[in-house]
Scaffold this motif. Sequence first.
Motif, PDB file in Angstrom:
ATOM      1  N   GLU A 181       0.824  -1.207   0.000  1.00 55.35           N
ATOM      2  CA  GLU A 181       0.000   0.000   0.000  1.00 55.35           C
ATOM      3  C   GLU A 181       0.860   1.259   0.000  1.00 55.35           C
ATOM      4  OE1 GLU A 181      -3.279   0.379  -0.408  1.00 55.35           O
ATOM      5  OE2 GLU A 181      -3.308  -1.797  -0.772  1.00 55.35           O
ATOM      6  N   LEU A 184       1.798   1.736  -3.565  1.00 52.55           N
ATOM      7  CA  LEU A 184       0.673   2.249  -4.347  1.00 52.55           C
ATOM      8  C   LEU A 184       0.423   3.725  -4.068  1.00 52.55           C
ATOM      9  CD1 LEU A 184      -1.955  -0.659  -4.102  1.00 52.55           C
ATOM     10  CD2 LEU A 184      -0.415  -0.109  -6.015  1.00 52.55           C
ATOM     11  N   ARG A 192      -3.144   3.113  -9.402  1.00 49.41           N
ATOM     12  CA  ARG A 192      -3.406   2.313  -8.206  1.00 49.41           C
ATOM     13  C   ARG A 192      -4.569   1.356  -8.444  1.00 49.41           C
ATOM     14  NH1 ARG A 192      -2.688   7.230  -5.332  1.00 49.41           N
ATOM     15  NH2 ARG A 192      -4.944   7.452  -5.063  1.00 49.41           N
ATOM     16  N   LYS A 193      -5.614   1.867  -9.058  1.00 47.95           N
ATOM     17  CA  LYS A 193      -6.799   1.053  -9.333  1.00 47.95           C
ATOM     18  C   LYS A 193      -6.459  -0.105 -10.274  1.00 47.95           C
ATOM     19  CE  LYS A 193     -11.526   1.395 -11.129  1.00 47.95           C
ATOM     20  NZ  LYS A 193     -12.551   2.313 -11.701  1.00 47.95           N
ATOM     21  N   ASP A 194      -5.688   0.179 -11.329  1.00 49.12           N
ATOM     22  CA  ASP A 194      -5.329  -0.860 -12.292  1.00 49.12           C
ATOM     23  C   ASP A 194      -4.479  -1.948 -11.642  1.00 49.12           C
ATOM     24  OD1 ASP A 194      -6.703   0.434 -14.259  1.00 49.12           O
ATOM     25  OD2 ASP A 194      -4.943   1.379 -15.176  1.00 49.12           O
ATOM     26  N   LEU A 195      -3.538  -1.536 -10.802  1.00 45.53           N
ATOM     27  CA  LEU A 195      -2.668  -2.520 -10.153  1.00 45.53           C
ATOM     28  C   LEU A 195      -3.443  -3.392  -9.179  1.00 45.53           C
ATOM     29  CD1 LEU A 195       0.741  -0.746  -9.424  1.00 45.53           C
ATOM     30  CD2 LEU A 195       0.343  -2.763 -10.813  1.00 45.53           C
ATOM     31  N   ARG A 196      -4.373  -2.799  -8.453  1.00 45.12           N
ATOM     32  CA  ARG A 196      -5.181  -3.599  -7.516  1.00 45.12           C
ATOM     33  C   ARG A 196      -6.018  -4.626  -8.268  1.00 45.12           C
ATOM     34  NH1 ARG A 196      -6.028   1.501  -4.377  1.00 45.12           N
ATOM     35  NH2 ARG A 196      -4.836   1.265  -2.433  1.00 45.12           N
ATOM     36  N   LYS A 197      -6.563  -4.231  -9.410  1.00 42.79           N
ATOM     37  CA  LYS A 197      -7.356  -5.168 -10.221  1.00 42.79           C
ATOM     38  C   LYS A 197      -6.488  -6.292 -10.761  1.00 42.79           C
ATOM     39  CE  LYS A 197     -10.237  -3.599 -13.217  1.00 42.79           C
ATOM     40  NZ  LYS A 197     -10.814  -2.782 -14.330  1.00 42.79           N
ATOM     41  N   GLU A 198      -5.321  -5.944 -11.259  1.00 39.97           N
ATOM     42  CA  GLU A 198      -4.421  -6.966 -11.809  1.00 39.97           C
ATOM     43  C   GLU A 198      -3.971  -7.933 -10.720  1.00 39.97           C
ATOM     44  OE1 GLU A 198      -1.215  -4.928 -13.659  1.00 39.97           O
ATOM     45  OE2 GLU A 198      -2.465  -4.028 -15.234  1.00 39.97           O
ATOM     46  N   ARG A 199      -3.683  -7.403  -9.540  1.00 36.79           N
ATOM     47  CA  ARG A 199      -3.223  -8.252  -8.447  1.00 36.79           C
ATOM     48  C   ARG A 199      -4.332  -9.193  -7.981  1.00 36.79           C
ATOM     49  NH1 ARG A 199      -0.947  -6.655  -2.472  1.00 36.79           N
ATOM     50  NH2 ARG A 199       0.891  -8.002  -2.507  1.00 36.79           N
ATOM     51  N   ALA A 200      -5.529  -8.662  -7.882  1.00 31.52           N
ATOM     52  CA  ALA A 200      -6.657  -9.486  -7.448  1.00 31.52           C
ATOM     53  C   ALA A 200      -6.915 -10.615  -8.439  1.00 31.52           C
ATOM     54  CB  ALA A 200      -7.905  -8.621  -7.284  1.00 31.52           C
TER      55      ALA A 200
END
Length: 218
Positions: A181, A184, A192-200
């Motif tokens: 975090e 990020l 930040r939003k794109d990375l969280r989606k990719e990680r999930a």
Amino acid sequence: MTRELVAQIRGSVSELPAAQWDALSDGSNPFVSHAFLSSLEDSGSVGGRSGWVPVPIVIEDEQGQLAGALPAYLKEHSQGEYVFDHAWADAWQRAGGNYYPKLQITVPFTPATGPRILTRDPALLQPLLRAAQGLCAQSELSSAHATFIEPSQVPAFEQAGWLLREDTQFHWTNRGYGNFEDFLGELASRKRKDLRKERAKAQEGLTIRALTGADIQE
């Protein structure tokens, strides 16, 4: 009086004296050590049907001690090098030639910069490279390649007339981030939003188990 230098092709690094091999460098790079290179052979990572055939090129002194060496391999493919020359191989094949086998002077599966000519004697730099060229000519190999060469040795390859290829590596540096975090927080909201989606997405259905020792089976 100029002594005659004779380069030899050996069948493996492990068959060479460990102390003599390690004395060829200052020991600062573990990947060219006798222990690391011979472990690749002993584990079957190179040799056999791996497509990596060890052919270390060595020069001995008057006492029969190792004075210089190249960690070299005959390659039947371009895997495990982290330098992609498949386009060259395809062009060579289309022109009617055989790109493989080729000679690779490197540390297998290790994209880390380091010495590729192992010697304490600067006078042996060019003879060792000429020996590699001679092996290509005698065995009708398409080419010789040396990858991830430490900068101080690049001039030796230039002097020998080898073509230089430059590439780019991207390195991530932890700038004091305590957790993901924190990292990020340095980015724009959209990133930040794109990375969280990719990680999930990458974590969906993923289970990680840590195994040690006897728990590790084939």
